[in-house]
Design a protein around this motif. Structure first.
Motif, PDB file in Angstrom:
ATOM      1  N   GLY B  28      78.186  79.246  72.254  1.00 24.12           N
ATOM      2  CA  GLY B  28      79.218  78.329  71.762  1.00 24.12           C
ATOM      3  C   GLY B  28      78.984  76.865  71.536  1.00 24.12           C
ATOM      4  O   GLY B  28      79.830  76.087  71.100  1.00 24.12           O
ATOM      5  N   HIS B  29      77.821  76.490  71.719  1.00 28.53           N
ATOM      6  CA  HIS B  29      77.473  74.933  71.756  1.00 28.53           C
ATOM      7  C   HIS B  29      77.095  74.497  70.115  1.00 28.53           C
ATOM      8  O   HIS B  29      77.756  73.536  69.989  1.00 28.53           O
ATOM      9  CB  HIS B  29      76.093  74.594  72.338  1.00 28.53           C
ATOM     10  N   ASN B  30      76.473  75.357  69.323  1.00 29.74           N
ATOM     11  CA  ASN B  30      76.356  75.107  67.947  1.00 29.74           C
ATOM     12  C   ASN B  30      77.216  75.859  66.726  1.00 29.74           C
ATOM     13  O   ASN B  30      77.495  75.429  65.975  1.00 29.74           O
ATOM     14  CB  ASN B  30      74.825  75.205  67.643  1.00 29.74           C
ATOM     15  N   GLY B  81      78.866  67.628  85.528  1.00 29.53           N
ATOM     16  CA  GLY B  81      79.105  66.272  84.992  1.00 29.53           C
ATOM     17  C   GLY B  81      78.511  65.414  86.150  1.00 29.53           C
ATOM     18  O   GLY B  81      78.154  64.183  85.878  1.00 29.53           O
ATOM     19  N   VAL B  82      78.309  65.645  87.427  1.00 20.80           N
ATOM     20  CA  VAL B  82      77.848  64.580  88.513  1.00 20.80           C
ATOM     21  C   VAL B  82      76.239  64.485  88.093  1.00 20.80           C
ATOM     22  O   VAL B  82      75.632  63.309  88.684  1.00 20.80           O
ATOM     23  CB  VAL B  82      78.077  65.380  89.762  1.00 20.80           C
ATOM     24  N   VAL B  83      75.695  65.585  87.665  1.00 23.99           N
ATOM     25  CA  VAL B  83      74.089  65.564  87.476  1.00 23.99           C
ATOM     26  C   VAL B  83      73.715  64.056  86.867  1.00 23.99           C
ATOM     27  O   VAL B  83      72.680  63.354  87.237  1.00 23.99           O
ATOM     28  CB  VAL B  83      73.567  66.674  86.731  1.00 23.99           C
ATOM     29  N   SER B  84      74.658  63.559  85.948  1.00 24.02           N
ATOM     30  CA  SER B  84      74.321  62.273  84.980  1.00 24.02           C
ATOM     31  C   SER B  84      74.205  61.068  86.081  1.00 24.02           C
ATOM     32  O   SER B  84      73.774  60.156  85.624  1.00 24.02           O
ATOM     33  CB  SER B  84      75.433  62.178  84.029  1.00 24.02           C
ATOM     34  N   THR B  93      78.057  62.766  80.901  1.00 23.32           N
ATOM     35  CA  THR B  93      77.088  62.507  79.789  1.00 23.32           C
ATOM     36  C   THR B  93      76.124  63.885  79.641  1.00 23.32           C
ATOM     37  O   THR B  93      75.689  64.267  80.587  1.00 23.32           O
ATOM     38  CB  THR B  93      76.074  61.567  79.886  1.00 23.32           C
ATOM     39  N   GLY B  94      76.093  64.576  78.299  1.00 24.96           N
ATOM     40  CA  GLY B  94      75.085  65.660  78.126  1.00 24.96           C
ATOM     41  C   GLY B  94      73.636  65.243  78.242  1.00 24.96           C
ATOM     42  O   GLY B  94      73.205  64.374  77.684  1.00 24.96           O
ATOM     43  N   LEU B  95      72.937  66.105  79.111  1.00 25.47           N
ATOM     44  CA  LEU B  95      71.601  65.794  79.199  1.00 25.47           C
ATOM     45  C   LEU B  95      70.890  67.034  79.027  1.00 25.47           C
ATOM     46  O   LEU B  95      71.131  67.993  79.237  1.00 25.47           O
ATOM     47  CB  LEU B  95      71.391  65.448  80.849  1.00 25.47           C
ATOM     48  N   THR B 110      73.268  70.184  80.708  1.00 23.02           N
ATOM     49  CA  THR B 110      74.373  70.105  81.481  1.00 23.02           C
ATOM     50  C   THR B 110      75.757  70.681  80.782  1.00 23.02           C
ATOM     51  O   THR B 110      76.470  71.241  81.409  1.00 23.02           O
ATOM     52  CB  THR B 110      74.778  68.827  82.037  1.00 23.02           C
ATOM     53  N   VAL B 111      75.739  70.493  79.390  1.00 24.37           N
ATOM     54  CA  VAL B 111      76.819  70.974  78.638  1.00 24.37           C
ATOM     55  C   VAL B 111      76.905  72.317  79.038  1.00 24.37           C
ATOM     56  O   VAL B 111      78.226  73.057  79.013  1.00 24.37           O
ATOM     57  CB  VAL B 111      76.682  70.638  77.056  1.00 24.37           C
ATOM     58  N   LEU B 112      75.859  73.031  78.922  1.00 25.36           N
ATOM     59  CA  LEU B 112      75.652  74.749  78.884  1.00 25.36           C
ATOM     60  C   LEU B 112      76.395  75.120  80.421  1.00 25.36           C
ATOM     61  O   LEU B 112      77.186  75.931  80.430  1.00 25.36           O
ATOM     62  CB  LEU B 112      74.501  75.124  78.866  1.00 25.36           C
ATOM     63  N   PHE B 113      75.883  74.100  81.411  1.00 22.33           N
ATOM     64  CA  PHE B 113      76.565  74.829  82.747  1.00 22.33           C
ATOM     65  C   PHE B 113      77.861  74.045  82.891  1.00 22.33           C
ATOM     66  O   PHE B 113      78.612  75.161  83.423  1.00 22.33           O
ATOM     67  CB  PHE B 113      75.964  73.947  83.619  1.00 22.33           C
ATOM     68  N   PHE B 114      78.297  73.304  82.020  1.00 26.96           N
ATOM     69  CA  PHE B 114      79.812  73.054  81.955  1.00 26.96           C
ATOM     70  C   PHE B 114      80.794  74.095  81.290  1.00 26.96           C
ATOM     71  O   PHE B 114      81.758  74.386  81.739  1.00 26.96           O
ATOM     72  CB  PHE B 114      80.076  71.791  81.572  1.00 26.96           C
TER      73      PHE B 114
END
Lengths: 115, 139
Positions: B28-30, B81-84, B93-95, B110-114
């Motif tokens: 789903g990301h790309n 989200g909190v990881v940032s 922010t995506g890391l 982190t986007v993948l985990f979201f």
């Protein structure tokens, strides 16, 4: 759109025409269908024809993404048919348990077929 | 439903649908796809299995209560989200990290985990609704 050979192009045109006709016939059966099972089978057929149409569009435009959409539609469209079948079953059993209830014309038609 | 063919096919079909939902989730990301649509496909798999062989086997198969799965998904999304905070950039922010596993570079973010959190939230919510509706009139 990718470059297609003459044979492939003719086959695609033929497929589009036939699939569009099939869609129209299915819609006619959905609207006209005298009983609920007729309409459910017509809807299932509609999903099948739509899968074929999506695959043909995928070949026409050259996007392989359409194949995934067709797979998703095939998997989820089956759920709709199964849910309708279950709905008919539950309604028939309810109508059988209370003969003077509010069974509609379609439900009585289902019972007549079942008996 | 008491139909032998459907009851035999349903476990394989739901397995196929769950595998496809994970494929859609990870792609789903790309490309089109993602957590929401993947979760919907997985919930449909649970619904088909529930219609075929009753709700109790589904509840036994997914082991956790569907609402617990949904809550786990929401918490996972929030934690992603909190990881940032620890890097000092704004919330959510995506890391990205690029570890090399068996010689293949695997982009993790982190986007993948979201997205996985969204997946679990949707599976839990829609699955809970579907199972509750199927429980009402069992045949």
């Amino acid at each position: 759109m990718t470059e297609l050979g003459p044979i492939l192009e003719a086959s695609l045109t033929f497929a589009f025409v036939v699939l569009s006709l099939a869609l129209l016939l299915c819609v006619y059966r959905v609207i006209k269908g005298p009983t609920l099972p007729d309409r459910v089978v017509a809807l299932d057929m509609l999903v099948a024809v739509a899968i074929g149409l999506i695959a043909a569009i995928g070949i026409y435009t050259g996007f392989t993404l359409y194949v995934d959409i067709a797979i998703a539609l095939a998997l989820v469209g089956f759920l709709a048919t199964v849910a309708f079948a279950r709905f008919i079953l539950v309604n028939a059993e309810r109508g059988a348990s209370q003969p003077n209830g509010t069974a509609s014309r379609e439900q009585t038609a289902v019972e007549e077929r079942a008996s | 439903m008491r139909t032998l063919i459907f009851r035999t096919v349903a476990p394989y079909l739901s397995t196929l649908m769950i595998v496809f939902s994970i494929f859609v989730l990870l792609r789903g990301h790309n490309e089109p796809g993602g957590g929401f649509i993947g979760g919907l496909i997985a919930a449909s798999a649970l619904a088909i299995y529930g219609i075929a062989s009753g709700v109790a086997p589904v509840r036994r198969a997914i082991y956790f209560h569907p609402m617990n799965i949904a809550a786990f998904g929401v918490v996972l999304g929030a934690v992603a989200g909190v990881v940032s905070i620890f890097v000092g950039v704004p919330f959510m922010t995506g890391l990205w990290i690029y570890p090399v596993i068996f010689g293949v570079e695997v982009p993790l973010s982190t986007v993948l985990f979201f997205d996985i959190g969204v997946y679990f939230a949707v599976v839990g919510t829609i699955g809970s609704i579907a199972l509750a509706l199927e429980e009402r009139d069992e045949i």
